[in-house]
Design an enzyme around this catalytic site. Structure first.
Site, mmCIF file in Angstrom:
data_model
loop_
_atom_site.group_PDB
_atom_site.id
_atom_site.type_symbol
_atom_site.label_atom_id
_atom_site.label_comp_id
_atom_site.label_asym_id
_atom_site.label_seq_id
_atom_site.Cartn_x
_atom_site.Cartn_y
_atom_site.Cartn_z
ATOM 1 N N GLY A 45 34.380 35.995 36.476
ATOM 2 C CA GLY A 45 32.975 36.386 36.665
ATOM 3 C C GLY A 45 31.967 35.451 36.038
ATOM 4 O O GLY A 45 30.831 35.375 36.489
ATOM 5 N N ASP A 101 30.249 37.454 31.894
ATOM 6 C CA ASP A 101 29.184 37.785 32.836
ATOM 7 C C ASP A 101 28.435 39.045 32.431
ATOM 8 O O ASP A 101 27.217 39.082 32.430
ATOM 9 C CB ASP A 101 29.740 37.914 34.270
ATOM 10 N N ASP A 104 29.872 45.883 29.902
ATOM 11 C CA ASP A 104 29.750 47.222 30.488
ATOM 12 C C ASP A 104 30.353 48.222 29.502
ATOM 13 O O ASP A 104 29.741 48.560 28.499
ATOM 14 C CB ASP A 104 30.443 47.215 31.854
HETATM 15 P P1 5GP Z 1 33.817 46.124 30.565
HETATM 16 O O1 5GP Z 1 35.216 45.732 30.194
HETATM 17 O O2 5GP Z 1 32.770 45.828 29.530
HETATM 18 O O3 5GP Z 1 33.724 47.528 31.079
HETATM 19 O O4 5GP Z 1 33.435 45.317 31.832
HETATM 20 C C1 5GP Z 1 33.361 43.963 31.748
HETATM 21 C C2 5GP Z 1 33.894 43.343 33.012
HETATM 22 O O5 5GP Z 1 33.895 44.227 34.121
HETATM 23 C C3 5GP Z 1 32.985 42.210 33.348
HETATM 24 O O6 5GP Z 1 33.485 41.006 32.811
HETATM 25 C C4 5GP Z 1 32.992 42.231 34.841
HETATM 26 O O7 5GP Z 1 34.029 41.403 35.302
HETATM 27 C C5 5GP Z 1 33.285 43.653 35.221
HETATM 28 N N1 5GP Z 1 32.039 44.407 35.508
HETATM 29 C C6 5GP Z 1 31.432 45.339 34.749
HETATM 30 N N2 5GP Z 1 30.318 45.808 35.326
HETATM 31 C C7 5GP Z 1 30.209 45.138 36.496
HETATM 32 C C8 5GP Z 1 29.238 45.167 37.561
HETATM 33 O O8 5GP Z 1 28.220 45.872 37.578
HETATM 34 N N3 5GP Z 1 29.489 44.339 38.627
HETATM 35 C C9 5GP Z 1 30.576 43.520 38.668
HETATM 36 N N4 5GP Z 1 30.705 42.761 39.744
HETATM 37 N N5 5GP Z 1 31.501 43.455 37.686
HETATM 38 C C10 5GP Z 1 31.311 44.261 36.616
HETATM 39 MG MG MG Z 2 34.744 39.734 33.871
#
Ligand code: 5GP
Ligand code: MG
Length: 183
Positions: A45, A101, A104
């Site tokens: 990403g 990127d 979340d």
């Molecule tokens: P986390 O592990 O913090 O929940 O999410 C991080 C990863 O999930 C990011 O590096 C990304 O690859 C993916 N991600 C989280 N939210 C989004 C979003 O709104 N759109 C996209 N395309 N990927 C997301």
């Molecule tokens: Mg990612």
């Protein structure tokens, strides 16, 4: 592709301007560092962000150690952060800047920060282009943040849905009818 997007949150020009500011912050923070820094981009990403960011950083000594992590499996819901490709470079004793990127739920950064900390870097900072405030536990932090966004699923500028839309130059919200498992 444009017609698949319901709403553009940040257009190319807005992103470019913010990336330049982020790069300047990094450059001034590490200005006196003889040894330089090692950037750890979290693939896939972060690729577009990374490419734009490092070209705005006129530092002599930037190294790279790539890491590939998967947290989403083709659907717009978070899963376990899995390491798909391990670090391609040295991080022990180095000044590390993790680049992702989006922050979340924090699952990805928690895993990556933990993994790097174990290898005893000289220092460790984290940069994310986007952050959804309030979703990650307070102990999962980014030191540099491009933009805070609402809790929406966004694509473009490297961010994908089911492997698609990474080449969309803006960051936008996908129309719900294009977020189907059958796509
Ligand atoms: P986390 O592990 O913090 O929940 O999410 C991080 C990863 O999930 C990011 O590096 C990304 O690859 C993916 N991600 C989280 N939210 C989004 C979003 O709104 N759109 C996209 N395309 N990927 C997301
Ligand atoms: Mg990612």
């Amino acid at each position: 592709m444009e017609s698949d997007i319901a709403r553009v949150l940040f257009d190319e020009d807005t992103i470019r301007k913010r990336v330049r500011e982020l790069a300047a912050q990094v450059v001034s923070l590490y200005a006196d560092l003889e040894s330089g820094i090692t950037i750890v981009p979290i693939l896939s990403g972060s690729i577009i962000f990374l490419a734009d960011l490092i070209r705005q950083m006129p530092m002599r000594r930037i190294r790279m150690a790539l890491l590939q992590v998967s947290s989403y499996r083709d659907e717009a819901s978070p899963g376990e952060a899995r390491i798909l490709m391990n670090l391609t470079g040295e991080v022990s004793g180095r000044h590390i800047l993790i680049v992702d990127d989006i922050l979340d739920s924090g699952g990805t950064l928690s895993r990556v920060q933990g993994m790097i900390r174990e290898k005893q870097p000289a220092s460790m900072k984290t940069m994310v282009l986007l952050r959804k405030p309030g979703k990650a536990p307070p102990k999962i932090q980014a030191d540099f943040v491009g933009f805070d966004i609402e809790d929406l699923f966004v694509v473009g500028y490297g961010l994908d849905y089911a492997g698609l839309y990474r080449n969309y130059p803006h960051i936008g919200v996908l129309r719900p009818e294009f977020m189907k498992p059958t796509l």
